[in-house]
Design an enzyme around this catalytic site. Structure first.
Site, PDB file in Angstrom:
ATOM      1  N   SER A  14      -2.651   0.363  -0.645  1.00  0.00           N
ATOM      2  CA  SER A  14      -1.785  -0.105   1.046  1.00  0.00           C
ATOM      3  C   SER A  14      -0.806   0.920   1.657  1.00  0.00           C
ATOM      4  CB  SER A  14      -1.736  -1.513   0.789  1.00  0.00           C
ATOM      5  OG  SER A  14      -1.012  -1.536   2.289  1.00  0.00           O
ATOM      6  N   ARG A  15      -0.800   1.820   2.461  1.00  0.00           N
ATOM      7  CA  ARG A  15       0.187   2.632   2.645  1.00  0.00           C
ATOM      8  C   ARG A  15       1.483   2.074   3.027  1.00  0.00           C
ATOM      9  NH1 ARG A  15      -4.465   5.328   5.076  1.00  0.00           N
ATOM     10  NH2 ARG A  15      -5.133   6.828   3.098  1.00  0.00           N
ATOM     11  N   THR A  16       1.883   0.890   3.602  1.00  0.00           N
ATOM     12  CA  THR A  16       2.565   0.340   3.619  1.00  0.00           C
ATOM     13  C   THR A  16       3.653  -0.429   2.330  1.00  0.00           C
ATOM     14  OG1 THR A  16       1.718  -2.122   3.605  1.00  0.00           O
ATOM     15  CG2 THR A  16       2.365  -0.786   5.971  1.00  0.00           C
TER      16      THR A  16
END
Length: 514
Positions: free
Chosen positions: A365-367
């Site tokens: 997850s790039r967040t």
């Protein structure tokens, strides 16, 4: 004589025109030249606009998909059995639109807003264009509010935020739809309006999902937009854009929304079929050159708006199907590059009964932790490190004949951590329950149990924390960071639950020293 005859003729003409009632209107009509494969080639209609709805005799609609100087290709949005060469086509002057509004909640509709559930017409509906520009960059806000899935492995290791685009991919029959549906079920009392978009699915599969939502009470806050596998490719192509428009209507009102696209692989195939019929040049895997733009303009509409622009959010969970675990195929690589992370479901884990079969090493997850509650963020760090060490050592242990005690302890704990991440379908957990189970696993409370008993023990831990630490659990669910004494209280509750479980099963329990 001639003057009298002319007067009589003029009077008869006026009377005939008045008898018609409706005034005559000028309009454009076209003639169908060819029909086949869900596409009609129409001659005429010189003023036809791209993506304008075209009406044929008999009530069939289509959408202008290709405009040439002397004819137009119209993608049909229904059964073309009654359409043939020589049929008449009429312009509507309307760009393709769909129904939006509160009346859609709990209903099953198609891309044009026509009801499919047999519950009668919509009570009151608005209309909105299916193709809408994505919000400008200055209207967007950072993604930092969690979208709770209720799934331990996702919320802890692959967190999703409101306004994020998280891809779910894997081979067929690995549980992709189950994760998306569980996420919808967990939005009850969370203030999130959901849209489930089924593209090219079997009717029985869609009916099963609808029944699951209805049984759990989730259909009350969900809209189901369907294009079945037997529907025309034009309708399958249009459906995800219509579902996004339905969700955007709620987002513009300041509400949080979630759209599940199940799945975009079939959507890409439907668009490829239309493009080949329209004789557009094929590219890699016979897909047209604009296949990337097809999904980019769809998923770019998912965002979180700043307060000055309405403050709502649209989260997207697109699903795609891989072939033989090939993540480097054309459509998977396109979607991976468009989205903000992916959840990869491994058929190897699925066949071993590790459900949900999320491959943590290939999922991201790039967040990051920005979309996690503080308690989950605190527990996910040690969990991720322990799990990564376990996977690395487990792969090497297959080739090693002798292992030192530290390596053996790491592997044994890793197996129990993996078992603690196991979770049944339609059994979402609150954040406090997830934190308690995962904290107990990383602290070694399950080390003295057999691997097969860890899942049952984890269920006892989550129930015990909810019963004995209700006030603390409520604070964790509300987003408060636990203090040292709070962590100790969670650990004591988990330790008592594991001890009672082991003693009830006749197994002596010895807590780990680490």
């Amino acid at each position: 004589m001639l003057r009298t005859l002319a007067g009589l003729t003029a009077r008869a003409t006026r009377e005939a025109i008045e008898a018609i009632g409706d005034p005559l209107r000028a309009g454009e009509i076209g003639v169908v030249d060819h029909v086949g494969g869900g596409l009609a080639r129409v001659h005429g209609l010189p003023g036809l606009m791209y993506e304008e709805l075209v009406r044929f005799d008999g009530g069939l609609y289509g959408i202008a998909a290709n405009l040439d100087p002397d004819n137009a290709s119209v993608a049909l949005l229904g059964d073309s059995a009654g359409l043939r060469a020589g049929s008449i086509a009429h312009r509507t002057g309307r760009i393709a639109d769909t129904a939006v509004g509160e009346a859609l909640l709990g209903r099953v509709v198609d891309a044009l807003g026509r009801t499919l559930d047999g519950a009668g017409p919509l009570r009151k509906e608005g209309r909105s264009a299916i193709e809408i520009d994505a919000p400008p960059i200055m209207d967007r806000a950072p993604v930092n509010v969690p979208l709770r899935t209720g799934i331990k492995v996702v919320d802890a290791l692959v967190p999703i935020g409101r306004g994020q685009r998280e891809l779910i991919l894997g081979d067929r029959q690995t549980g992709k739809t189950a994760i998306a549906v569980d996420t919808i079920l967990n939005q009850r009392n969370q203030g999130v309006t959901c849209v489930y978009c089924a593209i090219g699915q079997r009717g029985t599969a869609v009916a099963r999902v609808i029944q699951t939502l209805r049984d759990a009470g989730a259909l009350a806050y969900t809209v189901v937009v369907v294009a079945a596998g037997e529907d025309a490719p034009g309708l399958q192509y249009l459906t995800p854009y219509a579902a996004t428009t339905v969700a955007e209507h709620f987002m513009r009102q300041g509400r949080d929304t979630l759209v599940v696209y199940d799945d975009l692989t079939r959507h890409a195939r439907a668009y490829r079929e239309l493009s080949l019929l329209m004789r557009r040049p094929p590219g890699r895997e016979a897909y047209p050159g604009d296949i990337f733009y097809l999904h980019a303009r769809l998923l770019e509409r998912a965002t979180r708006l700043r307060d000055g622009a309405g403050g709502g959010s649209l989260s997207a969970l697109p699903i795609i199907e891989t072939q033989a675990q090939d993540l480097s195929a054309y459509i998977p690589t396109n979607l991976i590059s468009i989205t903000d992370g992916q959840i990869y479901l491994s058929p190897t884990l699925f066949n071993r009964g590790m459900l949900p079969a999320v491959d943590v090493g290939r999922s991201v997850s790039r967040t990051g932790g920005k979309t996690q509650l503080p308690a989950l963020r605190d527990v996910s760090g040690p969990l991720r490190l322990a799990y990564a060490q376990f996977e690395e050592l487990e792969s090497f242990a297959r080739f090693a004949t002798r292992l030192d005690d530290e390596t053996r302890r790491t592997i044994e704990r890793g197996r129990r951590v993996r078992e603690a991440l196991r979770q049944g379908e339609a059994q979402p957990l609150a954040p406090a329950e997830q934190v308690a189970v995962l904290h107990a696993a990383t602290q070694g409370l399950f080390d003295a149990l057999d691997v097969e008993a860890v899942t049952s023990a984890a269920s006892r831990v989550s129930a015990s924390v909810r019963e004995t630490c209700g006030e603390l659990a409520a604070r964790i669910d509300a987003g408060e960071r636990p203090s040292e004494s709070d962590w100790q209280a969670l650990l004591d509750a988990a330790r008592g639950a594991v001890r009672n479980f082991a003693e009830a099963g006749g197994e002596p329990w010895k807590p780990s020293s680490s």
